[in-house]
Design a protein around this motif. Structure first.
Motif, PDB file in Angstrom:
ATOM      1  N   ALA A   1      -6.359  -1.228   9.281  1.00  0.00           N
ATOM      2  CA  ALA A   1      -5.942  -0.959   7.904  1.00  0.00           C
ATOM      3  C   ALA A   1      -6.785   0.144   7.270  1.00  0.00           C
ATOM      4  CB  ALA A   1      -6.018  -2.230   7.071  1.00  0.00           C
ATOM      5  N   GLN A   2      -8.031   0.275   7.703  1.00  0.00           N
ATOM      6  CA  GLN A   2      -8.900   1.320   7.156  1.00  0.00           C
ATOM      7  C   GLN A   2      -8.407   2.715   7.523  1.00  0.00           C
ATOM      8  OE1 GLN A   2     -12.790   0.307   8.596  1.00  0.00           O
ATOM      9  NE2 GLN A   2     -12.999  -1.424   7.209  1.00  0.00           N
ATOM     10  N   GLU A   3      -7.578   2.805   8.557  1.00  0.00           N
ATOM     11  CA  GLU A   3      -7.042   4.096   8.993  1.00  0.00           C
ATOM     12  C   GLU A   3      -5.776   4.495   8.230  1.00  0.00           C
ATOM     13  OE1 GLU A   3      -8.598   5.972  11.391  1.00  0.00           O
ATOM     14  OE2 GLU A   3     -10.165   4.435  11.316  1.00  0.00           O
ATOM     15  N   ILE A   4      -5.313   3.624   7.360  1.00  0.00           N
ATOM     16  CA  ILE A   4      -4.044   3.841   6.658  1.00  0.00           C
ATOM     17  C   ILE A   4      -4.313   4.337   5.240  1.00  0.00           C
ATOM     18  CG2 ILE A   4      -2.016   2.623   5.745  1.00  0.00           C
ATOM     19  CD1 ILE A   4      -2.163   0.914   8.326  1.00  0.00           C
ATOM     20  N   THR A   5      -3.478   5.250   4.799  1.00  0.00           N
ATOM     21  CA  THR A   5      -3.603   5.790   3.451  1.00  0.00           C
ATOM     22  C   THR A   5      -2.817   4.910   2.484  1.00  0.00           C
ATOM     23  OG1 THR A   5      -3.775   8.010   4.357  1.00  0.00           O
ATOM     24  CG2 THR A   5      -3.200   7.826   2.019  1.00  0.00           C
ATOM     25  N   PHE A   6      -3.487   4.468   1.457  1.00  0.00           N
ATOM     26  CA  PHE A   6      -2.844   3.662   0.423  1.00  0.00           C
ATOM     27  C   PHE A   6      -2.874   4.429  -0.893  1.00  0.00           C
ATOM     28  CE2 PHE A   6      -4.438   0.527   3.458  1.00  0.00           C
ATOM     29  CZ  PHE A   6      -3.326  -0.281   3.620  1.00  0.00           C
TER      30      PHE A   6
ATOM     31  N   ASP B   1      15.598  -9.272   0.955  1.00  0.00           N
ATOM     32  CA  ASP B   1      15.468 -10.247   2.040  1.00  0.00           C
ATOM     33  C   ASP B   1      14.060 -10.840   2.052  1.00  0.00           C
ATOM     34  OD1 ASP B   1      18.136  -9.737   2.908  1.00  0.00           O
ATOM     35  OD2 ASP B   1      17.442  -7.963   3.972  1.00  0.00           O
ATOM     36  N   GLY B   2      13.236 -10.332   2.946  1.00  0.00           N
ATOM     37  CA  GLY B   2      11.900 -10.893   3.106  1.00  0.00           C
ATOM     38  C   GLY B   2      10.945 -10.575   1.972  1.00  0.00           C
ATOM     39  N   GLY B   3      11.058  -9.362   1.459  1.00  0.00           N
ATOM     40  CA  GLY B   3      10.183  -8.973   0.358  1.00  0.00           C
ATOM     41  C   GLY B   3       8.714  -8.891   0.755  1.00  0.00           C
ATOM     42  N   LEU B   4       8.473  -8.575   2.025  1.00  0.00           N
ATOM     43  CA  LEU B   4       7.098  -8.567   2.531  1.00  0.00           C
ATOM     44  C   LEU B   4       6.584  -7.153   2.816  1.00  0.00           C
ATOM     45  CD1 LEU B   4       7.335 -11.660   4.907  1.00  0.00           C
ATOM     46  CD2 LEU B   4       6.346 -11.544   2.606  1.00  0.00           C
ATOM     47  N   TYR B   5       7.100  -6.198   2.068  1.00  0.00           N
ATOM     48  CA  TYR B   5       6.601  -4.829   2.190  1.00  0.00           C
ATOM     49  C   TYR B   5       5.172  -4.820   1.660  1.00  0.00           C
ATOM     50  CZ  TYR B   5       6.624   0.259   2.101  1.00  0.00           C
ATOM     51  OH  TYR B   5       6.350   1.579   2.341  1.00  0.00           O
ATOM     52  N   PRO B   6       4.236  -4.153   2.375  1.00  0.00           N
ATOM     53  CA  PRO B   6       2.844  -4.175   1.930  1.00  0.00           C
ATOM     54  C   PRO B   6       2.622  -3.334   0.667  1.00  0.00           C
ATOM     55  CG  PRO B   6       3.065  -2.799   3.875  1.00  0.00           C
ATOM     56  CD  PRO B   6       4.397  -3.440   3.627  1.00  0.00           C
ATOM     57  N   VAL B   7       2.658  -4.013  -0.449  1.00  0.00           N
ATOM     58  CA  VAL B   7       2.464  -3.395  -1.755  1.00  0.00           C
ATOM     59  C   VAL B   7       1.853  -4.437  -2.684  1.00  0.00           C
ATOM     60  CG1 VAL B   7       4.796  -3.952  -2.586  1.00  0.00           C
ATOM     61  CG2 VAL B   7       3.586  -1.991  -3.533  1.00  0.00           C
ATOM     62  N   GLY B   8       1.025  -3.974  -3.595  1.00  0.00           N
ATOM     63  CA  GLY B   8       0.432  -4.872  -4.586  1.00  0.00           C
ATOM     64  C   GLY B   8       0.736  -4.360  -5.984  1.00  0.00           C
TER      65      GLY B   8
ATOM     66  N   ASP C   1       3.271   4.456   6.921  1.00  0.00           N
ATOM     67  CA  ASP C   1       2.005   3.729   6.962  1.00  0.00           C
ATOM     68  C   ASP C   1       2.227   2.220   6.891  1.00  0.00           C
ATOM     69  OD1 ASP C   1       0.315   5.914   7.304  1.00  0.00           O
ATOM     70  OD2 ASP C   1       0.179   6.289   5.150  1.00  0.00           O
ATOM     71  N   ALA C   2       3.257   1.800   6.204  1.00  0.00           N
ATOM     72  CA  ALA C   2       3.587   0.377   6.156  1.00  0.00           C
ATOM     73  C   ALA C   2       3.940  -0.132   7.558  1.00  0.00           C
ATOM     74  CB  ALA C   2       4.739   0.121   5.196  1.00  0.00           C
ATOM     75  N   TYR C   3       4.658   0.700   8.312  1.00  0.00           N
ATOM     76  CA  TYR C   3       4.986   0.320   9.691  1.00  0.00           C
ATOM     77  C   TYR C   3       3.727   0.240  10.549  1.00  0.00           C
ATOM     78  CZ  TYR C   3       9.969   1.017   8.687  1.00  0.00           C
ATOM     79  OH  TYR C   3      11.239   0.923   8.184  1.00  0.00           O
ATOM     80  N   LYS C   4       2.792   1.186  10.361  1.00  0.00           N
ATOM     81  CA  LYS C   4       1.531   1.135  11.102  1.00  0.00           C
ATOM     82  C   LYS C   4       0.764  -0.147  10.774  1.00  0.00           C
ATOM     83  CE  LYS C   4       0.860   6.148  11.188  1.00  0.00           C
ATOM     84  NZ  LYS C   4       0.039   7.244  10.637  1.00  0.00           N
ATOM     85  N   LEU C   5       0.765  -0.501   9.507  1.00  0.00           N
ATOM     86  CA  LEU C   5       0.075  -1.723   9.087  1.00  0.00           C
ATOM     87  C   LEU C   5       0.755  -2.954   9.684  1.00  0.00           C
ATOM     88  CD1 LEU C   5      -2.304  -2.648   7.317  1.00  0.00           C
ATOM     89  CD2 LEU C   5      -0.648  -2.970   5.462  1.00  0.00           C
TER      90      LEU C   5
ATOM     91  N   ARG D   1      11.339   1.935  17.188  1.00  0.00           N
ATOM     92  CA  ARG D   1      11.738   3.087  18.017  1.00  0.00           C
ATOM     93  C   ARG D   1      13.243   3.352  17.892  1.00  0.00           C
ATOM     94  NH1 ARG D   1       8.142   0.701  22.191  1.00  0.00           N
ATOM     95  NH2 ARG D   1       6.216   1.860  22.053  1.00  0.00           N
ATOM     96  N   ALA D   2      14.020   2.273  17.900  1.00  0.00           N
ATOM     97  CA  ALA D   2      15.476   2.410  17.833  1.00  0.00           C
ATOM     98  C   ALA D   2      15.914   3.048  16.520  1.00  0.00           C
ATOM     99  CB  ALA D   2      16.138   1.044  17.998  1.00  0.00           C
ATOM    100  N   THR D   3      15.132   2.817  15.458  1.00  0.00           N
ATOM    101  CA  THR D   3      15.473   3.415  14.165  1.00  0.00           C
ATOM    102  C   THR D   3      14.813   4.780  13.973  1.00  0.00           C
ATOM    103  OG1 THR D   3      13.621   2.347  13.048  1.00  0.00           O
ATOM    104  CG2 THR D   3      15.710   1.139  13.081  1.00  0.00           C
ATOM    105  N   GLY D   4      14.007   5.197  14.957  1.00  0.00           N
ATOM    106  CA  GLY D   4      13.316   6.471  14.869  1.00  0.00           C
ATOM    107  C   GLY D   4      12.081   6.430  13.991  1.00  0.00           C
ATOM    108  N   GLU D   5      11.646   5.261  13.648  1.00  0.00           N
ATOM    109  CA  GLU D   5      10.495   5.126  12.747  1.00  0.00           C
ATOM    110  C   GLU D   5       9.154   5.036  13.466  1.00  0.00           C
ATOM    111  OE1 GLU D   5      10.703   5.318   9.508  1.00  0.00           O
ATOM    112  OE2 GLU D   5      12.849   5.141   9.236  1.00  0.00           O
TER     113      GLU D   5
END
Length: 134
Positions: A49-54, A88-95, A104-108, A129-133
């Motif tokens: 997570a430290q490698e991700i830009t927030f 749906d899930g509503g679990l996107y990494p956001v505060g 970056d959310a995908y990396k996390l 990969r299938a979605t190209g992300e």
């Protein structure tokens, strides 16, 4: 006779040195220490997570809340699209005071899955990969 005595004494001294040498070698044999244990899932995830830009500054506690929920959703058979879906899930990494872009959310997410529920890692990577992300 003196030559034999001197020769015998020299051989005994040499034998003593040789035996000491072999004992020293036995003492310097590399020890077999157990390998250090792998870092905890929490450490692995937070390190990634430290490698991700927030946008903002999430706390470790805020970030740690996501992986168990992601793993639960994956265990229930949900997709990444469902997990991050607002309806749906509503679990996107956001505060409340921080967020991150989708890449970056995908990396996390991958870091969290790799650390907490690695049995789902291949499926998550394949979906991205299938979605190209990824």
């Amino acid at each position: 006779m003196r030559t034999r005595t001197a020769l015998t004494a020299a051989l005994l001294a040499l034998a003593a040195l040789t035996s000491c040498s072999s004992e020293d070698q036995a003492d310097t044999k590399p020890s077999t220490k157990p390998s250090p244990s792998a870092p905890s899932a929490e450490t692995q995830y937070l390190t990634a997570a430290q490698e991700i830009t927030f946008n903002g500054d999430p706390t470790d506690a805020e970030l740690q809340a996501f992986p168990p929920q992601w793993c639960e959703a994956l265990n229930d058979g949900h997709s990444v699209q469902w997990i991050f879906g607002i309806r749906d899930g509503g679990l996107y990494p956001v505060g409340e005071t921080w967020g991150t872009v989708k890449a970056d959310a995908y990396k996390l997410l991958i870091a969290g899955v790799r650390a907490y529920c690695p049995d789902h890692l291949s499926a998550v990577q394949d979906e991205l990969r299938a979605t190209g992300e990824y």
